[in-house]
Design an enzyme around this catalytic site. Structure first.
Site, mmCIF file in Angstrom:
data_model
loop_
_atom_site.group_PDB
_atom_site.id
_atom_site.type_symbol
_atom_site.label_atom_id
_atom_site.label_comp_id
_atom_site.label_asym_id
_atom_site.label_seq_id
_atom_site.Cartn_x
_atom_site.Cartn_y
_atom_site.Cartn_z
ATOM 1 N N PHE A 1 0.850 -1.189 0.000
ATOM 2 C CA PHE A 1 0.000 0.000 0.000
ATOM 3 C C PHE A 1 0.893 1.249 0.000
ATOM 4 O O PHE A 1 1.890 1.291 0.722
ATOM 5 C CB PHE A 1 -0.879 -0.033 1.254
ATOM 6 C CG PHE A 1 -1.947 1.022 1.271
ATOM 7 C CD1 PHE A 1 -3.175 0.802 0.662
ATOM 8 C CD2 PHE A 1 -1.730 2.241 1.899
ATOM 9 C CE1 PHE A 1 -4.156 1.771 0.672
ATOM 10 C CE2 PHE A 1 -2.709 3.222 1.912
ATOM 11 C CZ PHE A 1 -3.932 2.984 1.299
ATOM 12 N N ASP B 1 1.461 -5.582 8.517
ATOM 13 C CA ASP B 1 0.344 -4.651 8.433
ATOM 14 C C ASP B 1 -0.927 -5.489 8.239
ATOM 15 O O ASP B 1 -1.045 -6.227 7.255
ATOM 16 C CB ASP B 1 0.561 -3.692 7.251
ATOM 17 C CG ASP B 1 -0.503 -2.610 7.200
ATOM 18 O OD1 ASP B 1 -1.632 -2.857 7.653
ATOM 19 O OD2 ASP B 1 -0.201 -1.512 6.678
ATOM 20 N N TYR C 1 -11.187 0.775 10.665
ATOM 21 C CA TYR C 1 -12.397 1.222 9.948
ATOM 22 C C TYR C 1 -12.763 0.282 8.812
ATOM 23 O O TYR C 1 -13.762 0.470 8.160
ATOM 24 C CB TYR C 1 -12.226 2.657 9.424
ATOM 25 C CG TYR C 1 -10.926 2.894 8.688
ATOM 26 C CD1 TYR C 1 -10.784 2.510 7.363
ATOM 27 C CD2 TYR C 1 -9.837 3.483 9.330
ATOM 28 C CE1 TYR C 1 -9.586 2.695 6.702
ATOM 29 C CE2 TYR C 1 -8.640 3.682 8.669
ATOM 30 C CZ TYR C 1 -8.516 3.289 7.358
ATOM 31 O OH TYR C 1 -7.320 3.476 6.706
ATOM 32 N N LYS C 2 -11.923 -0.730 8.547
ATOM 33 C CA LYS C 2 -12.232 -1.693 7.483
ATOM 34 C C LYS C 2 -13.086 -2.815 8.083
ATOM 35 O O LYS C 2 -14.223 -2.577 8.444
ATOM 36 C CB LYS C 2 -10.940 -2.171 6.836
ATOM 37 C CG LYS C 2 -10.260 -1.032 6.047
ATOM 38 C CD LYS C 2 -8.868 -1.335 5.535
ATOM 39 C CE LYS C 2 -8.320 -0.122 4.780
ATOM 40 N NZ LYS C 2 -6.865 -0.155 4.603
ATOM 41 N N ARG D 1 -12.946 -4.252 -6.924
ATOM 42 C CA ARG D 1 -12.764 -5.046 -5.698
ATOM 43 C C ARG D 1 -14.102 -5.312 -5.033
ATOM 44 O O ARG D 1 -14.971 -4.442 -4.974
ATOM 45 C CB ARG D 1 -11.930 -4.270 -4.659
ATOM 46 C CG ARG D 1 -10.545 -3.904 -5.032
ATOM 47 C CD ARG D 1 -9.765 -3.446 -3.791
ATOM 48 N NE ARG D 1 -10.396 -2.340 -3.060
ATOM 49 C CZ ARG D 1 -9.883 -1.789 -1.971
ATOM 50 N NH1 ARG D 1 -8.741 -2.258 -1.458
ATOM 51 N NH2 ARG D 1 -10.491 -0.790 -1.364
HETATM 52 C C1 LIG Z 1 -6.097 1.118 4.419
HETATM 53 C C2 LIG Z 1 -4.622 0.989 4.504
HETATM 54 C C3 LIG Z 1 -3.830 2.037 5.015
HETATM 55 C C4 LIG Z 1 -4.438 3.365 5.388
HETATM 56 O O1 LIG Z 1 -3.693 4.082 6.307
HETATM 57 P P1 LIG Z 1 -4.379 5.278 7.116
HETATM 58 O O2 LIG Z 1 -3.263 5.953 7.786
HETATM 59 O O3 LIG Z 1 -5.369 4.646 8.053
HETATM 60 O O4 LIG Z 1 -5.099 6.143 6.126
HETATM 61 C C5 LIG Z 1 -2.459 1.817 5.157
HETATM 62 N N1 LIG Z 1 -1.899 0.635 4.788
HETATM 63 C C6 LIG Z 1 -2.648 -0.383 4.278
HETATM 64 C C7 LIG Z 1 -1.998 -1.658 3.904
HETATM 65 C C8 LIG Z 1 -4.015 -0.222 4.103
HETATM 66 O O5 LIG Z 1 -4.736 -1.205 3.565
#
Ligand SMILES: *Cc1c(COP(=O)(O)O)cnc(C)c1O
Length: 396
Positions: free
Chosen positions: A112, A183, A208-209, A355
């Site tokens: 990500f 992560d 939040y997911k 997705r």
């Molecule tokens: C959703 C997601 C994020 C988002 O990071 P935020 O700081 O909460 O916006 C980071 N890394 C991964 C792998 C994600 O899926």
């Protein structure tokens, strides 16, 4: 109906099939009463006394303990707060200090963006010979060498849903003498985890997911208990101090996971998250996983039979897949817009991926069948090919 299904507990617009819980989980019904109470009774009714009387100050740990249960670690080893990007920085900054002789941080080139950018920024700030090495997933293990300090990986890939074998990879990284940070953004609340048994060093994730904490809900960080003593926080906020209310002018880290706290916690959002996590208290994540696999396999099989224009981007083998299914199509964005317009909500990730988050808590077999029917109609009749669907919005 399977024993996991509990859609009636969620506030999802009537008639909507929601396949985006991997991006933003839905609210529990009645959750607004939590924020109303916190605002009216705790904040309004107690003002500053709320910090003591309503346990606002302990909340990052109370919530962390509930998350610990979901990811399979001991209480007292997880703390909630900030955003995942910040928690990733903290984990990485602490991890690399554990082994100052090695200078490579290794990550997945398709990780990500935030995870990659955060690592790059950290390396930039070190002003030393540290290096971020980005390699393809299938080259990770062969890239391990005696210079690899820390490996930063996302357990389930956000684009394809491809899932690493966490136990095997962790072992290989440990055999190499390196530290692992997982992560768990797309795994916490979606797949069974047992980070303690896997002997993971650090983990971070958002809530939040799949954990349904709401937009902007606090993230979390896990540090293996024996490492809490060994590592030092790099973002040194007053609440990571061992005695914040001594207001000392020298930082001394908290001896507990609270060293990873930074500043004042978002009490209202934290309260919503705390309540949302209750659903996971007695939930059998193995059963959830079984259902998720059944629904995903059904979805994949039906799409392959009826929508031959879509190319499967997720692993076909369920053991290599998290709880989402992704397909690619050159007009993926417009196809998803057409679906959303028909009350079936997934999302799109550049350049061409649609997705679908498979969340058995509120997705049934009927929902999957209906989704494929509509998808087939959209594709075979080119219903996506209209200007209204081709124009890309800011958030995809
Ligand atoms: C959703 C997601 C994020 C988002 O990071 P935020 O700081 O909460 O916006 C980071 N890394 C991964 C792998 C994600 O899926």
């Amino acid at each position: 109906m399977n024993s996991i299904y509990r859609k009636s507990l969620f506030n999802i617009p009537s008639g909507m099939i929601y396949l985006d819980g991997n991006s933003l989980g839905p609210p529990l019904k009645g959750i607004e009463s939590i924020s109303e109470d916190v605002i009216a009774k705790e904040w309004g009714g107690k003002l500053i006394k709320g910090w003591n009387e309503s346990n606002w100050m302990e909340q990052p740990i109370t919530v962390g303990n509930k998350i610990a249960n979901v990811i399979g670690v001991d209480k007292g080893s997880v703390v909630a707060g900030d955003t995942l990007s910040i928690k990733t920085y903290q984990a990485l900054a602490a991890a690399i200090k554990l082994n100052s002789k090695r200078h490579i941080i290794l990550t997945d080139i398709d990780n990500f963006p935030s995870d990659i950018y955060i690592a790059e920024g950290l390396v930039d700030s070190l002003n030393s010979n540290f290096e971020l090495k980005k390699v393809k997933r299938n080259e990770l293990i062969s890239s391990l060498n005696e210079q690899v300090n820390t490996v930063l990986l996302t357990h389930v890939d956000y684009r394809t849903g491809s899932m690493f074998d966490l136990d095997t990879i962790t072992n290989k990284i440990h055999q190499n003498g390196s530290t692992i940070i997982w992560d768990l953004a797309h795994s916490a609340g979606a797949v069974p985890l047992n980070l303690k048994a896997n002997n993971c060093d650090f983990a971070v994730g958002c809530t939040y997911k799949y954990l349904n904490g709401g937009p902007g809900a606090p993230a979390f960080i896990y540090v293996r208990p024996d490492l809490i003593e060994k590592c030092y926080p790099i973002i040194r906020g007053w609440l990571g101090h061992k005695a914040p209310f001594d207001f000392n002018n020298t930082f001394e880290k908290s001896p507990s996971i609270e060293m990873m706290r930074v500043g004042t916690p978002p009490v209202i959002q934290m309260s919503i998250l705390e309540k949302s996590l209750d659903i996971f208290r007695d939930l059998d994540l193995h059963k959830l996983r079984e259902e998720s696999i059944k629904l995903s396999d059904l979805f994949i099989n039906m799409v392959e039979q009826t929508c031959s224009d879509l190319h499967l981007e997720s692993p076909i083998k369920s053991s290599e897949r998290g709880s989402q299914v992704s397909f690619s199509h050159p007009s993926g964005y417009a196809i998803m817009q057409a679906l959303i317009d028909r009350n079936i909500v997934g999302d799109f990730r550049a350049p061409n991926i649609i997705r679908f988050g498979i969340t058995p808590l509120y997705i049934s077999q009927e929902d999957i069948i209906r989704t494929v029917e509509v998808l087939k109609d959209i594709l075979s009749n080119r219903l996506w090919d209209t200007p209204a669907y081709l124009n890309r919005k800011k958030v995809t």
